[in-house]
Motif scaffolding. Sequence first.
Motif, mmCIF file in Angstrom:
data_model
loop_
_atom_site.group_PDB
_atom_site.id
_atom_site.type_symbol
_atom_site.label_atom_id
_atom_site.label_comp_id
_atom_site.label_asym_id
_atom_site.label_seq_id
_atom_site.Cartn_x
_atom_site.Cartn_y
_atom_site.Cartn_z
ATOM 1 N N MET A 1 0.852 -1.175 0.000
ATOM 2 C CA MET A 1 0.000 0.000 0.000
ATOM 3 C C MET A 1 0.889 1.226 0.000
ATOM 4 S SD MET A 1 -2.768 0.818 2.852
ATOM 5 C CE MET A 1 -3.240 2.440 3.194
ATOM 6 N N SER A 2 0.483 2.170 -0.739
ATOM 7 C CA SER A 2 1.293 3.384 -0.785
ATOM 8 C C SER A 2 1.028 4.249 0.436
ATOM 9 C CB SER A 2 0.987 4.172 -2.057
ATOM 10 O OG SER A 2 -0.265 4.796 -1.956
ATOM 11 N N GLY A 3 2.000 5.069 0.740
ATOM 12 C CA GLY A 3 1.861 5.986 1.856
ATOM 13 C C GLY A 3 0.726 6.963 1.647
ATOM 14 N N SER A 4 0.468 7.309 0.388
ATOM 15 C CA SER A 4 -0.615 8.264 0.134
ATOM 16 C C SER A 4 -1.976 7.642 0.451
ATOM 17 C CB SER A 4 -0.577 8.763 -1.309
ATOM 18 O OG SER A 4 -0.901 7.739 -2.219
ATOM 19 N N ASP A 5 -2.125 6.327 0.246
ATOM 20 C CA ASP A 5 -3.380 5.665 0.624
ATOM 21 C C ASP A 5 -3.585 5.733 2.124
ATOM 22 O OD1 ASP A 5 -3.998 4.970 -1.993
ATOM 23 O OD2 ASP A 5 -3.092 2.983 -1.828
ATOM 24 N N ARG A 6 -2.516 5.501 2.873
ATOM 25 C CA ARG A 6 -2.615 5.567 4.342
ATOM 26 C C ARG A 6 -2.964 6.992 4.769
ATOM 27 N NH1 ARG A 6 -2.709 0.656 6.772
ATOM 28 N NH2 ARG A 6 -1.092 -0.717 6.016
ATOM 29 N N LEU A 7 -2.365 7.972 4.119
ATOM 30 C CA LEU A 7 -2.669 9.369 4.456
ATOM 31 C C LEU A 7 -4.111 9.720 4.114
ATOM 32 C CD1 LEU A 7 0.587 11.227 3.349
ATOM 33 C CD2 LEU A 7 -0.232 10.828 5.679
ATOM 34 N N ASP A 8 -4.577 9.244 2.966
ATOM 35 C CA ASP A 8 -5.968 9.499 2.571
ATOM 36 C C ASP A 8 -6.935 8.906 3.592
ATOM 37 O OD1 ASP A 8 -5.133 10.806 0.293
ATOM 38 O OD2 ASP A 8 -5.538 9.117 -1.060
ATOM 39 N N ASN A 9 -6.641 7.679 4.035
ATOM 40 C CA ASN A 9 -7.508 7.036 5.025
ATOM 41 C C ASN A 9 -7.463 7.776 6.358
ATOM 42 O OD1 ASN A 9 -8.185 5.137 3.122
ATOM 43 N ND2 ASN A 9 -6.834 3.571 3.908
ATOM 44 N N ALA A 10 -6.286 8.217 6.757
ATOM 45 C CA ALA A 10 -6.161 8.972 8.006
ATOM 46 C C ALA A 10 -6.921 10.296 7.912
ATOM 47 C CB ALA A 10 -4.694 9.221 8.342
ATOM 48 N N GLU B 1 -9.538 10.871 5.986
ATOM 49 C CA GLU B 1 -10.969 10.569 6.009
ATOM 50 C C GLU B 1 -11.428 10.279 7.443
ATOM 51 O OE1 GLU B 1 -14.330 8.045 3.596
ATOM 52 O OE2 GLU B 1 -12.255 7.417 3.384
ATOM 53 N N ASP B 2 -10.591 9.573 8.201
ATOM 54 C CA ASP B 2 -10.914 9.285 9.598
ATOM 55 C C ASP B 2 -10.990 10.585 10.406
ATOM 56 O OD1 ASP B 2 -11.275 7.319 11.822
ATOM 57 O OD2 ASP B 2 -9.410 8.234 12.519
ATOM 58 N N ALA B 3 -10.018 11.459 10.209
ATOM 59 C CA ALA B 3 -9.999 12.739 10.926
ATOM 60 C C ALA B 3 -11.218 13.583 10.559
ATOM 61 C CB ALA B 3 -8.711 13.499 10.623
ATOM 62 N N LYS B 4 -11.556 13.594 9.275
ATOM 63 C CA LYS B 4 -12.741 14.335 8.822
ATOM 64 C C LYS B 4 -13.990 13.781 9.501
ATOM 65 C CE LYS B 4 -14.766 13.495 4.868
ATOM 66 N NZ LYS B 4 -15.078 13.322 3.454
ATOM 67 N N GLY B 5 -14.045 12.462 9.602
ATOM 68 C CA GLY B 5 -15.186 11.827 10.249
ATOM 69 C C GLY B 5 -15.282 12.187 11.718
ATOM 70 N N LYS B 6 -14.140 12.227 12.388
ATOM 71 C CA LYS B 6 -14.148 12.600 13.810
ATOM 72 C C LYS B 6 -14.594 14.046 13.991
ATOM 73 C CE LYS B 6 -10.847 9.163 15.278
ATOM 74 N NZ LYS B 6 -9.535 8.801 15.690
ATOM 75 N N MET B 7 -14.164 14.897 13.079
ATOM 76 C CA MET B 7 -14.583 16.302 13.160
ATOM 77 C C MET B 7 -16.083 16.431 12.931
ATOM 78 S SD MET B 7 -11.351 18.181 11.277
ATOM 79 C CE MET B 7 -12.297 19.632 10.957
ATOM 80 N N LYS B 8 -16.601 15.718 11.933
ATOM 81 C CA LYS B 8 -18.033 15.755 11.658
ATOM 82 C C LYS B 8 -18.819 15.221 12.853
ATOM 83 C CE LYS B 8 -18.608 15.128 6.663
ATOM 84 N NZ LYS B 8 -19.123 14.154 5.670
ATOM 85 N N GLU B 9 -18.346 14.110 13.403
ATOM 86 C CA GLU B 9 -19.040 13.532 14.551
ATOM 87 C C GLU B 9 -19.060 14.523 15.712
ATOM 88 O OE1 GLU B 9 -18.904 9.686 17.557
ATOM 89 O OE2 GLU B 9 -17.258 9.977 16.146
ATOM 90 N N GLY B 10 -17.921 15.133 15.987
ATOM 91 C CA GLY B 10 -17.844 16.115 17.074
ATOM 92 C C GLY B 10 -18.736 17.313 16.829
ATOM 93 N N ALA B 11 -18.727 17.795 15.597
ATOM 94 C CA ALA B 11 -19.575 18.938 15.262
ATOM 95 C C ALA B 11 -21.046 18.565 15.392
ATOM 96 C CB ALA B 11 -19.276 19.425 13.854
#
Length: 67
Positions: free
Chosen positions: A1-10, A12-22
């Motif tokens: 897996m490329s590092g960019s895939d891991r970054l994209d997933n991270a 997306e996870d961070a975006k999800g946490k922000m949305k959940e918190g908001a």
Amino acid sequence: MSGSDRLDNAAEDAKGKMKEGAGKATDDEQLEAEGKWDQTKADAKDKVEDAKDAVAEKYNEATDRDK
């Protein structure tokens, strides 16, 4: 897996946490649910990529590709 895939997933996870918190902060159940869903998708993508990495590693070991 490329590092960019891991970054994209991270990301997306961070975006999800922000949305959940908001969503929690504003009492917006829809936004909170979207945030949780984004996190679930990111986790699933990570698991798929982990499986791909494991298969590639076993293939390389079996075929002596990394020597």
